[in-house]
Scaffold this motif. Structure first.
Motif, PDB file in Angstrom:
ATOM      1  N   HIS A 130      46.643  33.769  41.094  1.00 11.52           N
ATOM      2  CA  HIS A 130      45.323  34.015  41.692  1.00 11.52           C
ATOM      3  C   HIS A 130      45.260  33.608  43.168  1.00 11.52           C
ATOM      4  CE1 HIS A 130      42.681  35.004  38.134  1.00 11.52           C
ATOM      5  NE2 HIS A 130      43.814  34.683  37.557  1.00 11.52           N
ATOM      6  N   PRO A 147      46.395  36.436  46.109  1.00 14.13           N
ATOM      7  CA  PRO A 147      45.416  37.502  46.402  1.00 14.13           C
ATOM      8  C   PRO A 147      44.169  36.980  47.124  1.00 14.13           C
ATOM      9  CG  PRO A 147      46.262  37.759  44.173  1.00 14.13           C
ATOM     10  CD  PRO A 147      46.817  36.473  44.687  1.00 14.13           C
ATOM     11  N   GLY A 167      42.796  37.775  50.970  1.00 13.44           N
ATOM     12  CA  GLY A 167      41.427  38.179  51.335  1.00 13.44           C
ATOM     13  C   GLY A 167      40.847  37.306  52.436  1.00 13.44           C
ATOM     14  N   GLY A 212      41.110  39.851  43.844  1.00 12.91           N
ATOM     15  CA  GLY A 212      41.404  38.591  44.535  1.00 12.91           C
ATOM     16  C   GLY A 212      41.100  38.708  46.021  1.00 12.91           C
ATOM     17  N   ILE A 213      41.481  39.805  46.621  1.00 14.68           N
ATOM     18  CA  ILE A 213      41.219  40.025  48.052  1.00 14.68           C
ATOM     19  C   ILE A 213      39.705  40.075  48.304  1.00 14.68           C
ATOM     20  CG2 ILE A 213      41.421  41.749  49.911  1.00 14.68           C
ATOM     21  CD1 ILE A 213      44.259  42.374  48.720  1.00 14.68           C
ATOM     22  N   GLU A 260      51.699  42.516  44.167  1.00 11.19           N
ATOM     23  CA  GLU A 260      50.666  43.470  44.631  1.00 11.19           C
ATOM     24  C   GLU A 260      50.136  43.023  45.989  1.00 11.19           C
ATOM     25  OE1 GLU A 260      48.677  44.733  40.270  1.00 11.19           O
ATOM     26  OE2 GLU A 260      47.444  43.815  41.808  1.00 11.19           O
ATOM     27  N   GLN A 267      40.705  38.089  36.967  1.00 10.65           N
ATOM     28  CA  GLN A 267      40.309  37.903  38.375  1.00 10.65           C
ATOM     29  C   GLN A 267      38.787  37.935  38.495  1.00 10.65           C
ATOM     30  OE1 GLN A 267      43.084  39.533  37.550  1.00 10.65           O
ATOM     31  NE2 GLN A 267      44.582  38.430  38.765  1.00 10.65           N
ATOM     32  N   SER A 305      46.252  48.616  42.684  1.00 13.53           N
ATOM     33  CA  SER A 305      46.586  47.214  42.390  1.00 13.53           C
ATOM     34  C   SER A 305      45.301  46.431  42.185  1.00 13.53           C
ATOM     35  CB  SER A 305      47.401  46.613  43.540  1.00 13.53           C
ATOM     36  OG  SER A 305      46.671  46.670  44.745  1.00 13.53           O
ATOM     37  N   GLU A 306      44.739  46.594  41.010  1.00 11.27           N
ATOM     38  CA  GLU A 306      43.396  46.057  40.762  1.00 11.27           C
ATOM     39  C   GLU A 306      43.318  44.528  40.784  1.00 11.27           C
ATOM     40  OE1 GLU A 306      44.846  48.445  39.007  1.00 11.27           O
ATOM     41  OE2 GLU A 306      43.607  50.180  39.498  1.00 11.27           O
ATOM     42  N   GLN A 307      44.362  43.862  40.291  1.00 11.64           N
ATOM     43  CA  GLN A 307      44.310  42.393  40.280  1.00 11.64           C
ATOM     44  C   GLN A 307      44.242  41.856  41.703  1.00 11.64           C
ATOM     45  OE1 GLN A 307      47.074  40.323  37.608  1.00 11.64           O
ATOM     46  NE2 GLN A 307      47.671  42.319  36.861  1.00 11.64           N
ATOM     47  N   SER A 308      45.111  42.380  42.532  1.00 15.78           N
ATOM     48  CA  SER A 308      45.134  41.956  43.930  1.00 15.78           C
ATOM     49  C   SER A 308      43.817  42.338  44.611  1.00 15.78           C
ATOM     50  CB  SER A 308      46.320  42.628  44.618  1.00 15.78           C
ATOM     51  OG  SER A 308      46.276  42.441  45.987  1.00 15.78           O
ATOM     52  N   MET A 309      43.323  43.521  44.292  1.00 12.01           N
ATOM     53  CA  MET A 309      42.085  44.028  44.906  1.00 12.01           C
ATOM     54  C   MET A 309      40.910  43.075  44.668  1.00 12.01           C
ATOM     55  SD  MET A 309      40.397  47.781  44.255  1.00 12.01           S
ATOM     56  CE  MET A 309      40.042  47.633  42.514  1.00 12.01           C
TER      57      MET A 309
END
Lengths: 258, 293
Positions: free
Chosen positions: A109, A112, A116, B54-55, A146, B82, B48-52
């Protein structure tokens, strides 16, 4: 550098004491990251400053909490409540603790979210860096890869990713679980700048953290799981085991003598 | 509905520099106006939904209000943890937007059917579900979210372009939106999301004895405020384009089962029959066979 060494020693001693008191796991994971986080906080993190730190390997939170105690974020009484009923200091990183930005514990976690934050700084043209500390076993999580695709595509060079490469994960050595090698090549192929260092040498850590890079920086910090207490070092057992009284006394003695 | 969503977002982004849109490599012919006008606040996270998520969490931690756009189950189930840990637990102002509620992508098969997302999203204590029945409810939901940034889930119909009269301009989570009043009736039809036609047919067949309300914004946060309103009725029928398990009707059932009451309320859930799983066809075709009725 002497100050960082002194700080690290205090943190390690508290990790031992509290791990003994609370019978909590992850003592070796915590000892592994002490020098890295002590250097990051001593040189880069200030209250309400521009830099930010995220501990992605939330199971090593005891090291972080002990550091935050030394820096005045957490009172001694609160620190001693670690792992006890009703405490705010649960055995994984919690954003409800002063000085902690992100609750982690489920792996994959931190990167990512740090990506951001780094992106938000770029949009706002804000100063400062984001330091995120990951474990090696954590790299099994796909969400990291990712994010690596994204952060290199957007060239987030305000992000510093530190890998605590102690080469042991939960049940076995990394090489016997899911091999990571060639780790440096993996990050290079994504388009990162990669440095390999001794994760227990404050000078090496600092020199590397200070680097201004055109690309996102990955620091592979070679560490020893259980660092500082010889009978805990490089042993799978100490991922979960907590010390008994004899082991506590012996560990503290060793730390005092070094 | 999806185009209206982007229109509203573009208008807001002109005034509010904190608005960011992230897409999961989806939204062709929908998201372009935002991308064109705000290239610095538009990001395609790729597939990349998990990263998306988190970002999005990271962006919102540093002051942005983020909308994450994708379709079907991708921005919910694929990145469930997430949403749970990064967004909901930290109470971050991120709205997960999913297009294609229910059987909207009927022809694309089960992987693209949005049948279980309420079950997931309503299990998060800080997340508000927005499932508008029509354009007006979408406008009011967006108005609320933009004024009160919070973890939220906006569930949109793929192709609905409907405006029901009698909508209020302003609405809060848990509020009921009156669609049709039936004087002196103790019967209630309560719906959420894109179920207008099914509800209308039901009422027609029942010779119009029902008071009909829609709840466009709901979730765990406003569950306790529902009992008082529901207990004024003797008979309740719920409508949703989701399976029964973990759905809106189940949410209403749970509300009624928490309080001890001597009053007997008859409840009936109308939902998508789970026998639809594995079946393929247009939304109209599948709804005819498996839809709520």
């Amino acid at each position: 550098m002497k100050n960082i060494e002194r700080l690290s020693k205090k943190i390690r001693k508290n990790i031992l004491k509290i791990s003994y008191q609370s019978k909590s796991a992850h003592i070796a994971s915590s000892l592994s990251i002490v020098d890295i986080i002590a250097t990051i906080y001593s040189k880069f993190i200030k209250k309400n400053g521009n830099n930010i730190f995220i501990l992605s390997k939330g199971h090593a939170c005891l090291a972080h909490y002990c550091l935050l105690h030394e820096l005045g974020y957490i009172k001694k009484k609160v620190l001693n409540s670690f792992g006890k009923n009703g405490t705010v200091l649960m055995s994984h990183s919690s954003h409800l603790v002063p000085g902690v930005n992100l609750s982690t514990g489920s792996l994959g976690h931190g990167l990512p979210v740090s990506t951001g934050i780094a992106l938000s700084k770029k949009i706002k043209e804000e100063k400062g860096k984001v330091f995120v500390l990951l474990s090696d076993g954590e790299l099994n999580e796909g969400s990291n890869w990712e994010s690596l695709l994204f952060l290199t595509h957007h060239n987030l060079n305000n992000l510093v990713i530190v890998i605590d490469y102690n080469k042991i994960q939960s049940l076995d050595f990394v090489r016997k679980t899911i091999k990571l090698q060639p780790l440096k090549d993996k990050f290079l192929s994504f388009g990162c700048k990669v440095s390999e260092i001794n994760g227990h040498n404050d000078k090496e850590i600092l020199n590397c953290l200070k680097k201004k890079t055109k690309k996102p920086l990955v620091i592979i910090a070679n560490t020893i799981k259980g660092k500082g207490v010889s009978f805990m070092e490089n042993k799978v057992l100490w991922h979960y085991k907590s010390p008994n009284l004899k082991e506590l006394i012996s560990g503290l003695k060793e730390l005092d003598n070094n | 509905m999806r185009n209206l969503f982007i229109d509203i977002l573009v208008k807001e982004a002109r005034l509010n520099k904190k608005i960011v849109l992230i897409v999961g490599d989806l939204g062709f012919n929908v998201v372009e106006p935002f991308k064109k006008e705000f290239p610095n606040r538009f990001f395609n996270a790729g597939v990349s939904e998990q990263s998306m998520i988190g970002i999005a969490a990271g962006l919102s931690m540093n002051g942005f209000q983020v909308f994450v756009y994708s379709i079907a189950n991708f921005p919910t189930f694929r990145c469930a943890e997430q949403i749970r840990n990064d967004l909901d637990y930290h109470k971050l102002p991120v709205t997960v937007v999913s297009v294609g509620s229910g059987l909207g992508y009927g022809n694309l098969g089960y992987t693209h059917h949005g049948l279980q997302d309420y079950a997931l999203m309503r299990s998060f204590p800080n997340t508000i579900i927005c499932s508008p029945a029509d354009n007006n409810e979408l406008k009011s939901s967006m108005k609320f979210l933009l004024k009160n940034p919070l973890p939220s889930y906006l569930r949109l119909d793929k192709s609905l372009d409907l405006t029901i009269n009698n909508n209020k301009g302003k609405i809060n989570p848990g509020d009921w939106n009156l669609i049709q009043k039936q004087k002196n009736s103790k019967k209630l039809l309560i719906s959420t999301g894109s179920t207008y036609k099914d509800c209308k047919n039901f009422i027609k067949n029942q010779k119009g004895q029902y008071n009909w309300y829609s709840i466009p914004m709901w979730g765990m946060k406003v569950k306790s405020s529902q009992y008082k309103k529901l207990s004024k009725f003797n008979e309740i029928v719920t409508f949703e384009n989701h399976i029964q398990d973990g759905g809106f009707g189940s949410w209403i059932n749970e509300v009624l089962s928490v309080k001890k009451s001597k009053k007997k309320i008859f409840v009936q859930n109308k939902f998508i029959n789970s026998k639809v799983i594995g079946k393929v066809g247009s939304e109209i075709y599948l709804n005819k066979l498996y839809g709520p009725r």
